[in-house]
Design an enzyme around this catalytic site. Structure first.
Site, PDB file in Angstrom:
ATOM      1  N   GLU A 190       0.873  -1.124   0.064  1.00 23.88           N
ATOM      2  CA  GLU A 190      -0.001  -0.026   0.134  1.00 23.88           C
ATOM      3  C   GLU A 190       0.775   1.434  -0.178  1.00 23.88           C
ATOM      4  O   GLU A 190       0.536   2.446  -0.681  1.00 23.88           O
ATOM      5  CB  GLU A 190      -0.909   0.098   1.355  1.00 23.88           C
ATOM      6  CG  GLU A 190      -1.852   0.981   1.299  1.00 23.88           C
ATOM      7  CD  GLU A 190      -2.837   1.000  -0.004  1.00 23.88           C
ATOM      8  OE1 GLU A 190      -3.590   0.331   0.015  1.00 23.88           O
ATOM      9  OE2 GLU A 190      -2.802   2.184  -0.723  1.00 23.88           O
TER      10      GLU A 190
ATOM     11  N   LYS B  19       4.637   4.891 -10.156  1.00 26.79           N
ATOM     12  CA  LYS B  19       3.242   4.625  -9.253  1.00 26.79           C
ATOM     13  C   LYS B  19       2.020   4.385 -10.169  1.00 26.79           C
ATOM     14  O   LYS B  19       1.191   3.545  -9.901  1.00 26.79           O
ATOM     15  CB  LYS B  19       2.929   6.083  -8.542  1.00 26.79           C
ATOM     16  CG  LYS B  19       4.051   6.180  -7.127  1.00 26.79           C
ATOM     17  CD  LYS B  19       3.779   7.668  -6.791  1.00 26.79           C
ATOM     18  CE  LYS B  19       4.584   7.885  -5.678  1.00 26.79           C
ATOM     19  NZ  LYS B  19       4.852   9.209  -5.426  1.00 26.79           N
TER      20      LYS B  19
HETATM   21  N1  HSE Z   1       8.864  11.724  -3.451  1.00 32.79           N
HETATM   22  C1  HSE Z   1       7.493  11.368  -3.438  1.00 32.79           C
HETATM   23  C2  HSE Z   1       6.692  12.580  -3.530  1.00 32.79           C
HETATM   24  C3  HSE Z   1       7.163  10.575  -2.365  1.00 32.79           C
HETATM   25  O1  HSE Z   1       7.367  13.864  -3.652  1.00 32.79           O
HETATM   26  O2  HSE Z   1       5.612  12.451  -3.501  1.00 32.79           O
HETATM   27  C4  HSE Z   1       7.643   9.220  -2.479  1.00 32.79           C
HETATM   28  O3  HSE Z   1       7.057   8.591  -3.400  1.00 32.79           O
END
Ligand code: HSE
Length: 405
Positions: A107, A183
């Site tokens: 998650e 992501k």
């Molecule tokens: N570096 C990412 C961000 C968080 O700034 O959203 C980790 O995925």
């Protein structure tokens, strides 16, 4: 979190969750008195038969991949926050966990505490998801929000964000949208039941956005955001991450600062928006602990490894040049008779229709021209740009940005 909320965690999970040992790089670093026992040897964790679950929050593909594979081989459940690894090798790792009857939960890999993975895996699994549109990176959203609020230039805001610890010392993964690409790969895999590799996803960073574009976006009723878009249509997957001018009518236009949000459209649930903090230790802890409680519950009911890889199908990925978008274009032109007409013709000749126009006088008989188009095929818009670049009165093709309604 495990200490602060120990009572509800053990009540809900039906067992206490204790950190036995923690793998660290620097044994000398100052740590709180209640910190768990630390080690520099991964072996102390992977070969310890008393450890039931390994939590991986180190990031990067290696050595995390080897450690997780080893943990699964040793019969340990795994909770990971590693988006890069899950985007690249999630399918094999999940298959391995499923074959062994183990849980591999992730998650925290996407938008930290926002329960988007659980939602897609469980509650929404009866829906055909038509589209996902999200702001999935807090760093870029913070930078673009500040550019809107303070009219500050990109480099200035980035430097300040690094100073305050909001942006990494090496900001490449965030500002070039590699983070968002991983992501989105994970989200598309879950939403569309197919493998989408990060490199299948069109990616553009935010470094070329200028304050002038921010000002025009506001004038025209938009906010510049870095968006992740996944769609499924006619069995084809469209997946891309890039900055876009987002219409004020779209709720994503109001997601500001380091926050994240994901808009989902399912055939039965309709439109759904999940919003919250997409980074930071507390939000990440919330996701990791949620996964740990699920493992504890599965242990209680003997139901480990219930959901393995959901990426069973292969689907073609659409090339971005075939995508349909609206576009914003800003150019600097010599201000002479027929200049505007010839530029407008370049759009029409390539089957791109204009929807809005701004023209401002610049010193030395030049003008700044801003165009918004109706929806057009990206290949046609690119051909328009090539044609405009060749026009003799064009001094500079300043910038272009996709527009999202
Ligand atoms: N570096 C990412 C961000 C968080 O700034 O959203 C980790 O995925």
């Amino acid at each position: 979190m495990l200490t602060a909320n120990a009572d509800i965690i053990s009540a809900r999970g039906g067992t206490t969750i204790e950190i036995t040992r923690c793998l660290v790089q620097d044994m000398q670093k100052a740590r709180p008195a209640h910190a768990p026992s630390i080690t520099k040897r991964a072996e102390d964790i992977l070969a310890d038969p008393d450890i039931e679950v390994v939590v991986e929050v180190m990031g990067g593909v290696e050595p995390a991949w080897t450690y997780i594979a080893r943990a699964l081989d040793s019969g340990k459940h795994v909770v990971t926050a590693n988006k890069e690894l899950m985007a690249r090798h999630g399918r094999e790792l999940l298959k391995s966990a499923e074959d062994k009857g183990l849980d591999l939960l992730f998650e925290a890999a996407v938008c930290a505490g926002i329960p988007v993975i659980q939602s897609l895996k469980n509650q929404l699994s009866g829906n055909r998801v038509r589209s996902i549109m999200g702001i999935v990176n807090g760093t870029t959203n913070y930078i673009l929000t500040r550019m809107h609020a303070d009219r500050a230039e990109y480099n200035e805001v980035l430097a300040e964000a690094q100073e305050k610890g909001f942006a990494e010392a090496d900001p490449t993964a965030d500002v070039e949208n590699f983070d968002a690409q991983s992501k989105l790969a994970i989200l598309c895999g879950l939403a569309f039941a197919c493998a989408v590799r990060p490199e299948d996803i069109y990616r553009q960073g935010i470094g070329h956005i200028e304050t002038t574009d921010i000002e025009y976006a506001e004038l025209l009723g938009y906010r510049v955001k870095s968006v992740a878009i996944g769609r499924q249509e006619d069995g084809k997957i469209e997946a891309r991450v890039h900055p876009a001018m987002v219409s004020l009518a779209n709720p994503l236009s109001k997601v500001d600062g380091p926050n994240n949000a994901v808009l989902l459209q399912g055939d039965f649930v309709g439109d759904l928006m999940l919003f919250g903090s997409g980074a930071g230790k507390d939000a990440t802890a919330s996701a990791v602990v949620g996964d740990l409680i699920e493992i504890a519950r599965n242990r209680h009911s003997g139901a480990h490894g219930r959901i393995g890889s959901t990426n069973f199908e292969e689907k073609p990925i659409q090339d971005v040049s075939d995508s349909l978008n609206r576009y914003y274009l800003r150019v600097t032109s010599e201000d002479r008779p027929r200049a505007l007409g010839q530029i407008a013709l370049a759009f029409g000749d390539n089957d791109v229709s204009l929807s809005a126009l701004e023209m401002h006088e610049l010193p030395e008989s030049r003008s700044e021209l801003v165009f918004l188009t109706h929806q057009a095929c990206e290949a046609n818009f690119m051909a328009t740009l090539d044609a405009i670049r060749e026009l003799p009165m064009i001094e500079k093709l300043d910038n272009w940005i996709r527009v999202v309604s």
